[in-house]
Design an enzyme around this catalytic site. Structure first.
Site, PDB file in Angstrom:
ATOM      1  CG  HIS A  79      -1.868  -1.158   1.249  1.00  0.00           C
ATOM      2  ND1 HIS A  79      -2.640  -1.455   2.356  1.00  0.00           N
ATOM      3  CD2 HIS A  79      -2.153  -2.112   0.316  1.00  0.00           C
ATOM      4  CE1 HIS A  79      -3.352  -2.544   2.100  1.00  0.00           C
ATOM      5  NE2 HIS A  79      -3.071  -2.958   0.879  1.00  0.00           N
ATOM      6  CG  HIS A 236      -7.439  -3.174  -1.861  1.00  0.00           C
ATOM      7  ND1 HIS A 236      -6.863  -2.135  -1.163  1.00  0.00           N
ATOM      8  CD2 HIS A 236      -6.728  -4.285  -1.533  1.00  0.00           C
ATOM      9  CE1 HIS A 236      -5.856  -2.598  -0.435  1.00  0.00           C
ATOM     10  NE2 HIS A 236      -5.755  -3.896  -0.639  1.00  0.00           N
ATOM     11  CG  ASP A 240      -3.197  -5.242  -3.016  1.00  0.00           C
ATOM     12  OD1 ASP A 240      -2.800  -4.359  -2.229  1.00  0.00           O
ATOM     13  OD2 ASP A 240      -4.000  -6.138  -2.681  1.00  0.00           O
ATOM     14  CG  HIS A 263       0.265  -9.560  -2.675  1.00  0.00           C
ATOM     15  ND1 HIS A 263       0.309  -8.230  -3.024  1.00  0.00           N
ATOM     16  CD2 HIS A 263      -0.668  -9.651  -1.686  1.00  0.00           C
ATOM     17  CE1 HIS A 263      -0.552  -7.552  -2.287  1.00  0.00           C
ATOM     18  NE2 HIS A 263      -1.149  -8.391  -1.475  1.00  0.00           N
TER      19      HIS A 263
END
Length: 288
Positions: A79, A236, A240, A263
């Protein structure tokens, strides 16, 4: 386009969403071509610094963790990295007195606010861009992420959850300047049914309605004020992605498309890009 850093240091204090530990974090100006460097100030050793590089990513379970050769690590950097990318900060020193970046409100919003309060300083060096030269794809089961050559950065991202509260959402993005207004305040999210298992593994120990969107077993949003956007979830995931891609050390210029990204997938894409020197080149803005 010139590189930039902060005009002055700026600090915050908060809790880590996974560790539950409180830390103080300071973003400081840095010289040209420094990149983004993290320093663990609670470790009194010359081995306490970690470059925010895809090569140093050592964990991708629910967040991005970086480590150095001395096993010093910092987790949940994505973030903050997204905020630095969105505010076009090329060089910064991040000092933190604990193992995890504070979660703040679960988005990049407060990090953007900090950077804007500190101000931005242009530097005497050209900004570098990572221009993609060929098609590159990474796939894991039904999740995929790929990039193709383009003279501009564009992203088309789709998420698909077996949850009525989320479902299938798609978002296209093509303007870095709009990040701070339209993406930065999108919060992380999770399911109440997973909390006990996560906490038994030492995760989500600092999670609350103050820093995450919570979804219960009936697919209801539990946060008193609800969502900030109807499609806050995919926003969001886009946040990321930007944070993870910034561990490339620069701005990626490509047409990017993703489906059910993570991720791990984001980091795998960078490894695949850099393992083939014919797939990219570093350029300045005038060479795009």
């Amino acid at each position: 386009m010139q590189q930039s850093t902060l005009l002055k240091p700026v600090s915050c204090y908060g809790i880590g969403v996974h560790s539950g530990k409180r830390t103080q974090l300071t973003i400081e100006p840095a010289k040209e071509n420094t990149g983004i460097i993290f320093i663990r100030t609670d470790i009194s050793s010359e081995n306490n610094y970690i470059e925010a590089s895809y090569l140093n990513v050592s964990g991708t379970l629910l967040s991005t963790t970086i480590s150095n050769d001395h096993k010093v690590q910092i987790s949940t950097i994505e973030h903050l990295m997204a905020a630095l990318w969105g505010c076009e900060i090329d060089n910064a020193i991040i000092k933190i007195d604990g193992p995890e970046v504070p979660i703040m409100d679960g988005s990049s919003k407060l990090f953007v606010f900090m950077i804007e309060c500190a101000g931005k300083k242009l530097q005497n060096a050209p900004r570098k861009y990572l221009k993609i030269l060929k098609d590159i794809k990474v796939i894991h089961k039904d999740c995929e992420l790929y990039c193709t050559p383009s003279n501009h950065m564009t992203v088309d991202l789709t998420i698909d959850f077996n949850s009525k509260a989320i479902g299938k959402q798609n978002l296209s993005f093509s303007n870095q300047e709009s990040f701070t207004k339209n993406i930065a305040d999108a919060r992380t999210f999770g399911f109440i049914k997973d909390v006990h298992d996560l906490q038994s593994k030492g995760l989500a120990l600092g999670a609350s309605f103050e820093n995450a969107i919570a979804i219960n077993e009936e697919d209801k949003i539990l946060n008193p004020n609800g969502l900030r956007y109807e499609d806050e979830f995919v926003r969001h995931k886009l946040l990321d992605l930007f944070g993870d891609l910034y561990t490339s050390g620069t701005n990626v210029v490509s047409s990017i498309k993703g489906y059910k990204t993570s991720h791990a997938l984001n980091n795998e894409l960078l490894h695949k890009i850099f393992c083939d020197t014919t797939s990219y080149k570093f350029v300045t803005a005038s060479e795009l």
